[in-house]
Each structure stands twice: as structure tokens, then as C-alpha cells.
Design a protein around this motif. Structure first.
Motif, PDB file in Angstrom:
ATOM      1  N   GLY A 108     136.199  28.663  14.510  1.00 54.48           N
ATOM      2  CA  GLY A 108     134.810  28.886  14.892  1.00 54.48           C
ATOM      3  C   GLY A 108     134.436  28.074  16.124  1.00 54.48           C
ATOM      4  N   ARG A 109     134.883  26.818  16.134  1.00 54.60           N
ATOM      5  CA  ARG A 109     134.605  25.971  17.305  1.00 54.60           C
ATOM      6  C   ARG A 109     135.238  26.560  18.543  1.00 54.60           C
ATOM      7  NH1 ARG A 109     135.052  21.435  14.337  1.00 54.60           N
ATOM      8  NH2 ARG A 109     137.208  21.006  14.920  1.00 54.60           N
ATOM      9  N   ALA A 110     136.494  27.007  18.385  1.00 57.51           N
ATOM     10  CA  ALA A 110     137.192  27.605  19.519  1.00 57.51           C
ATOM     11  C   ALA A 110     136.445  28.842  19.995  1.00 57.51           C
ATOM     12  CB  ALA A 110     138.617  27.977  19.114  1.00 57.51           C
ATOM     13  N   LEU A 111     135.952  29.633  19.047  1.00 60.29           N
ATOM     14  CA  LEU A 111     135.200  30.836  19.405  1.00 60.29           C
ATOM     15  C   LEU A 111     133.972  30.489  20.225  1.00 60.29           C
ATOM     16  CD1 LEU A 111     135.188  33.004  16.163  1.00 60.29           C
ATOM     17  CD2 LEU A 111     136.128  33.609  18.360  1.00 60.29           C
ATOM     18  N   ARG A 112     133.275  29.443  19.777  1.00 63.55           N
ATOM     19  CA  ARG A 112     132.064  29.065  20.510  1.00 63.55           C
ATOM     20  C   ARG A 112     132.426  28.558  21.904  1.00 63.55           C
ATOM     21  NH1 ARG A 112     128.956  24.876  17.638  1.00 63.55           N
ATOM     22  NH2 ARG A 112     130.799  24.607  16.340  1.00 63.55           N
ATOM     23  N   ALA A 113     133.538  27.842  21.985  1.00 62.31           N
ATOM     24  CA  ALA A 113     133.952  27.340  23.291  1.00 62.31           C
ATOM     25  C   ALA A 113     134.255  28.496  24.242  1.00 62.31           C
ATOM     26  CB  ALA A 113     135.184  26.445  23.132  1.00 62.31           C
ATOM     27  N   VAL A 114     134.972  29.493  23.722  1.00 59.24           N
ATOM     28  CA  VAL A 114     135.304  30.646  24.549  1.00 59.24           C
ATOM     29  C   VAL A 114     134.042  31.371  24.979  1.00 59.24           C
ATOM     30  CG1 VAL A 114     136.418  32.902  24.549  1.00 59.24           C
ATOM     31  CG2 VAL A 114     137.576  30.942  23.556  1.00 59.24           C
ATOM     32  N   ALA A 115     133.104  31.490  24.037  1.00 63.31           N
ATOM     33  CA  ALA A 115     131.862  32.180  24.364  1.00 63.31           C
ATOM     34  C   ALA A 115     131.120  31.453  25.474  1.00 63.31           C
ATOM     35  CB  ALA A 115     130.982  32.279  23.118  1.00 63.31           C
ATOM     36  N   ASP A 116     131.192  30.137  25.439  1.00 63.38           N
ATOM     37  CA  ASP A 116     130.477  29.336  26.414  1.00 63.38           C
ATOM     38  C   ASP A 116     131.057  29.505  27.807  1.00 63.38           C
ATOM     39  OD1 ASP A 116     128.225  27.931  25.879  1.00 63.38           O
ATOM     40  OD2 ASP A 116     129.158  26.001  26.362  1.00 63.38           O
ATOM     41  N   ASP A 117     132.354  29.356  27.919  1.00 60.50           N
ATOM     42  CA  ASP A 117     132.993  29.396  29.236  1.00 60.50           C
ATOM     43  C   ASP A 117     134.473  29.690  29.058  1.00 60.50           C
ATOM     44  OD1 ASP A 117     134.108  28.938  31.694  1.00 60.50           O
ATOM     45  OD2 ASP A 117     132.696  27.330  32.187  1.00 60.50           O
TER      46      ASP A 117
END
Lengths: 304, 358
Positions: free
Chosen positions: A168-177
Motif C-alpha cells: 500500500g505504501r509503495a502504491l501511494r508512492a507510485v501515485a505521488d511521483d
């Protein structure tokens, strides 16, 4: 007043059904910036796989698992064979590709599983709850209530998944940038495959709910059109936005369908039913004039 | 060698600024027009006119309209079919309600009506951008079709909004055969395409492209966003409106609001994507491709089925058609995201040298 409340609650509950579909859009848009028009087709594919597997003799639980496997494989294949080849293309090209994908699914799915409309039995009956009917004289469908519960559980699960797990954290990171995520060693392609898998799962849940309610048929693909105003109202990037947007759209659409046509009839004469088809869009449009990024969308800052 | 501009010197500003500065282009265009106006009517059959050529020209015009909006001004729209519907119904009503109005004038008025509606639905573009705008244009799609179905006045009280178009009379001469209709459509499309070609290389066109590339930057250098964007919506809707009027009067003869569905909007969008976003010629190439593909599949699929001895039911055939259509769209986007117009450009580059290696 009772009638108003009944319409309102019915609208809110059906709004949650729209939100179920909108969630799939949000997942993919958040993680990869792709506006996935094929989400409606994926809902159709998921529902058809469940029904198709059951017709082959699988029990419901096995059919659901098989459908989940199909959806995941399908999502991964989409990522691998279509989207990965289109990296760095303008968003409109990706959007068009997903429309192509929608056509692809709409042709392929009935070829594999058959195109005639079928019922999907989940063991929940679509009838009014007697207790509410007796005490308040309101018709609230049991099925709608269960669907709302499922939507709530799904959103809570997704929110926890996004917030507390490594993936989930990785997903949010990808979504961010994308680039920043890539540079700290997050495997972009795995993440996208996971996102498409999750979107497939959301489509499966939505497909089962919608399929059980309206029957598994081609019209399921139109659920995407119901989800779009929800999406822009709530904001493309927000999971809670999809839910709140769904509630607003669902309630206002049902109320409009009940209360506006008589007024128009008085003014112009004639029959003005079917407002549902466009009212959510116009509502969302007017709303966007005030908040162009939707209720919970990220504020867009332009730099020259 | 065939397409080399060496030796063509421009000695006046007029020569330098003409629409087709290269002689080969001019010859090519004239040859194309001669073929379209003289050659095709001599040889094509009635089926070709009424089933392929007329719809091709009409959809090319609609695609041209959408290309002005999406390709040049950068505003994604999913409601082009609705503006075609406005054009079709406006032309019908002008013919019906204005005594003795010439058909061409009512076509122009239909375009102007569509332009007005387009401006109305273009207003949100001043605040909403990107996919939010695309979804918002769906409001136009659903709302307009609903209005045409529900307000009986618009379709002269016919049931479920079906209209049958009036006769096509130009200067006292009635057009009845497909060839005559084809020539009418062709003339209108040629005039409008030339107008578009000139418009996009004018100051207006440059302003559109600046807005497309980045609207904040465009407004910083002094382009007024509101008139620019709304003009793009107006011009685009005008083209779609005229296309819609032609669609009703010259192609089908009788239309219903539901015929102008979201599917049709998508079809037009596919045309500009496949043909080339931001290219006048791309609109024509894309329209040809999208219209011919189903016809080709119709012919090819039973043939393939025979070849492998597979018994296809008609439902399966239509499913295969949709699948192949979708797959081809994705394939095309992956292989050539800039569309057929780009392939043509590459071909021209090659032709500069060909057949000599240096």
C-alpha cells in the motif's frame, strides 16, 4: 415525508452501488494516471466469469475464486501487453487504449461465456425489510442494504491496505511521483500489475452485486457511465471521494427523478421521465464549476 | 526525388504563405479533387455512394470538427454525436418552420445553432480541465439526446422523436440519386475542409495550439483564454452540426435521437486518434479506416471461418468483430500513437530521396 425519506435512502443505497464501480476507476487512476474506461467492461467480464464458472458446475465460492484469478490474470496481461507499451504517451492515448480494451472485452467475454442474460444467485433476496416496512412504512430493500455493507467493508479494507501495508505504501508512492518511486527502488511494473489486480477484484465485487441485482447481461457495461459522474464529483484520486460522490449522486438522482418531471410536465406538458440519464452529469458539471478538482481531488497547481 | 521541394523558389510573400507551398502537394490535391468530383461519379456503383462514400465524407467532416477542438485546442470532448444531432434537428426545423428557406442556408443555420449549443457546453472548459472536462462533455451527450426525445416540438410531434427529412432542393433542382447527394456532400466537405486548413494556420489556430500546449502559459503571453476556447467549441460544433445535418438529409433520410449515441461519439473520437490528432488530413484517413474496418471484417470473417471450417453463428461474428476492432485500436495506438497522418509524413520524408539512396 415518509416517501421522501424512502426515496432518499433508496438513492443513497444505490449510490453506494455506483461507488463500487467508481472505486475501480480511482484505484487505477491513482496509481498509474490512466483513466480506465474499460472498468465497466471489467465489471461485465467479472460477473460473466462467475456465472460462466457456475454453469460449468463450480459452486459459488469456487466460481468467485476462479473469477478472481481470471480478473487478476487479465489485469496483469493488460498491464504487460498494452499499458507498458504506451508508457510516456499522452494521457489521451492511454484513455483511447482503454476504450479499445473495453471493446475487446465486450466482444471476447460473451464469446467465451455466452451472451444471453442470466441471473446470478447470491442467496440474498431483493425484497423490502419487513421490520422497517411495518414500523415506518418504508420500502428499503434488503439487497441494497447488503450491497451497501459490502461497499463499506470494501472501502475500509482498501483504506487499511493503502495505509498500513508495504504494498500500500509503495502504491501511494507510485501515485505521488512515478520517477521518485522508481528511484528509491519500487518496482513500478509489479506495482501496476498489483493495481490492475486490485481493480479487477473491485470489478468482481461490483460485478457480483450488480449482476445479482439486474442479472448478468451486456447492460452491466453501462455501470461505468453511472460511475463517471460519481468519479468527477468525488475527485479522480480519492477513495472516500468515490463513496461520498456516490451517495450524493445516488440520492440526488433518485430525488430528481421523482420530483422534477411533474414540475416540467406542468410547464411544458408531455412526459419527461428518464432524467436519471443525464441529471448526475449536469449536477457533477455544476459542482465542478465551483470545485474543478472534485470534492476530495488533489488541487491542481499549474506552473508555467 | 518525387517529393523534393528543391528548386521551387518563393519570390513573393503570397507565394510563401499559400496553403500548399510545395508544388507536388498542389498537384496532388488537384488530382485528388478531380478524381473525387469527376472520376468517382463515373465509375462507382450506387452501393458505394450510399453505403461508403457519403458516410465517409460526413464522418470525416465530424472528425474534422472534433479535431479542431481536441487536436488543435486540446479540449477532449466525448459529445460530438450530440452536436451532430443538434445540427440534424435544427436543419429539419429550419426547413419545416421557415417558409421557403433554401436548403443550404438551413444547413448553415443548423451549424450555427450547433455552435451556439457548443458554446454553452464549452463554458465549463474555462474552469475544468483534462478528463474532468471529458466526463463533463458527456453531460452534453446525454442531455441533448434526452431533450430531442422528450420535447415533441423539436421533432414536430412525431413519436419517440423520429424525423424524416424534407426533400433536397437546390436552386429549384431536386437531388434524389446517390450521385447527386454525394456531389453535394463532397462540395460542402471540400469547402469546409479548406476553411479549416486555413483557420488552423491563422492567428486563431496558433492561439488554439498555444492553449493546447499549456493554457496558463498561453494566457501569460496574452492569449485570452475565454474567447479562444469558446471559439474552438463553436467552430467544432459548427462542423459537427453541418455533418449532422448532412447525415440526416443526405445519408439516412430519417433519424432518431438515439441514433446519435455515445457509441457514435466514440467512433468519431477513434477516427481522430487513429487518423492523427491535430491533423486535417488525419480526420479523413481516420474516418476511412474506422468506417471501412467493420465492412472489411464483415467480408473477411466468414471467409476465414470457411477456411478453417469453423461454424460461426452471426452472434459470434459480431462479437469477433467487436473484439478485433478493440484489439486493432490498441494495436494501432501501440505501434503508431500519432496516427495515420504521421505515417503519411514519414512516407513523404522517404519520398524525398526515393528511388535514389542519397
Amino acid at each position: 415525508m415518509n416517501f421522501f425519506l424512502e426515496v432518499l435512502i433508496g438513492g443513497l443505497l444505490s449510490g453506494l452501488m455506483y461507488a463500487l464501480v467508481a472505486l475501480g476507476f480511482v484505484m487505477i487512476y491513482k496509481a498509474s494516471g490512466v483513466f480506465n474506461f474499460a472498468q465497466g467492461a471489467m465489471v461485465y467480464l467479472a460477473a460473466l466469469s462467475v456465472v460462466g464458472c457456475m454453469e460449468k458446475g463450480a459452486p459459488l465460492w469456487l466460481a468467485i475464486i476462479l473469477a478472481f484469478v481470471i480478473m487478476t490474470l487479465f489485469g496483469i496481461a493488460t498491464e504487460k501487453f498494452v499499458l507498458r507499451k504506451l508508457v510516456n504517451q499522452p494521457p489521451i492515448a492511454l484513455f483511447m487504449a482503454t476504450i479499445g480494451l473495453a471493446f475487446f472485452i465486450e466482444g471476447l467475454a460473451p464469446m467465451v461465456f455466452g451472451s444471453e442474460p442470466r441471473a446470478l444467485e447470491l442467496g440474498i433476496v431483493d425484497e423490502p425489510i419487513p421490520w422497517i416496512l411495518d414500523n415506518w412504512n418504508m420500502v428499503i430493500s434488503k439487497f441494497d442494504l447488503v450491497a451497501a455493507g459490502v461497499a463499506a467493508v470494501l472501502v475500509a479494507t482498501l483504506a487499511l491496505f493503502f495505509q498500513y501495508t508495504r504494498v500500500g505504501r509503495a502504491l501511494r508512492a507510485v501515485a505521488d511521483d512515478h520517477q521518485a518511486a522508481l528511484s528509491i527502488g519500487i518496482p513500478l511494473q509489479h506495482i501496476w500489475a498489483i493495481v490492475w489486480g486490485v481493480a479487477g477484484f473491485v470489478a468482481l465485487v461490483a460485478g457480483m452485486m450488480w449482476g445479482a441485482r439486474n442479472g448478468v447481461q451486456f447492460a452491466l457495461t453501462f455501470t461505468a457511465l453511472k460511475a463517471l459522474p460519481v468519479l468527477i464529483l468525488g475527485g479522480f484520486t480519492s477513495v472516500p471521494g468515490a463513496i461520498v460522490g456516490g451517495l450524493i449522486i445516488g440520492a440526488s438522482e433518485k430525488l430528481a427523478e421523482i420530483y422534477i418531471p411533474p414540475v416540467m410536465q406542468d410547464m411544458f406538458g408531455g412526459n419527461f421521465g428518464g432524467i436519471e440519464g443525464w441529471f448526475p452529469y449536469v449536477l457533477a458539471l455544476l459542482f465542478l464549476l465551483v470545485r474543478p478538482e472534485g470534492l476530495f481531488g488533489e488541487k491542481h497547481i499549474d506552473r508555467v | 526525388m518525387l517529393y523534393r521541394e528543391a528548386g521551387q523558389f518563393k519570390t513573393t510573400y503570397a507565394a510563401d504563405q499559400q496553403v500548399f507551398p510545395i508544388r507536388q502537394d498542389r498537384i496532388g490535391i488537384i488530382a485528388l479533387l478531380v478524381v473525387a468530383f469527376v472520376g468517382v461519379p463515373l465509375f462507382a456503383s450506387e452501393y458505394w455512394f450510399s453505403a461508403i462514400l457519403i458516410p465517409f465524407l460526413i464522418f470525416a467532416l465530424a472528425a474534422l470538427g472534433l479535431n479542431v477542438l481536441t487536436g488543435y485546442a486540446g479540449q477532449l470532448s466525448l459529445g460530438s454525436a450530440a452536436f451532430m444531432a443538434v445540427g440534424a434537428y435544427a436543419a429539419y426545423n429550419f426547413q419545416l418552420r421557415v417558409e421557403g428557406i433554401p436548403i443550404l442556408v438551413s444547413f448553415i443555420c443548423a451549424g450555427l445553432t450547433a455552435a451556439g449549443v457548443g458554446i454553452l457546453f464549452g463554458l465549463p472548459s474555462l474552469r475544468i480541465k483534462g478528463f474532468y472536462l471529458a466526463v463533463a462533455t458527456l453531460a452534453a451527450q446525454f442531455f441533448i439526446v434526452w431533450c430531442l426525445t422528450k420535447f415533441p416540438w423539436l421533432s414536430n410531434n412525431s413519436s419517440s422523436g423520429v424525423i424524416s427529412t424534407q426533400r433536397l432542393i437546390i436552386f429549384g433542382y431536386e437531388l434524389t440519386t446517390p450521385v447527386e447527394k454525394y456531389l453535394l456532400v463532397l462540395s460542402i466537405v471540400v469547402v469546409l475542409a479548406m476553411a479549416a486548413k486555413n483557420l488552423v494556420r491563422s492567428a486563431t489556430g496558433r492561439a488554439w495550439m498555444a492553449v493546447r500546449d499549456m493554457d496558463v502559459a498561453a494566457s501569460v503571453i496574452g492569449i485570452k483564454l475565454m474567447p479562444t476556447k469558446l471559439l474552438a467549441f463553436a467552430v467544432s460544433s459548427f462542423y459537427c452540426g453541418v455533418a449532422g445535418a448532412l447525415y440526416a438529409f443526405c445519408y439516412l433520410g430519417s433519424v432518431e435521437p438515439d441514433g446519435f449515441s455515445l457509441d457514435m461519439s466514440f467512433k468519431i473520437l477513434f477516427m481522430i486518434i487513429i487518423g492523427g490528432v491535430g491533423s486535417i488530413m488525419g480526420s479523413f484517413l481516420g474516418a476511412a479506416f474506422i468506417l471501412l474496418l467493420p465492412i472489411f471484417l464483415d467480408v473477411a470473417l466468414p471467409f476465414v471461418a470457411d477456411l478453417f471450417g469453423l461454424p460461426f453463428s452471426s452472434a459470434t461474428v459480431s462479437h469477433i468483430q467487436i473484439t478485433v476492432f478493440g484489439a486493432l485500436i490498441m494495436f494501432f495506438l501501440i505501434v503508431e500513437p500519432h496516427g495515420l497522418a504521421r505515417l503519411w509524413q514519414i512516407a513523404k520524408e522517404k519520398l524525398r530521396l526515393w528511388p535514389f539512396p542519397h
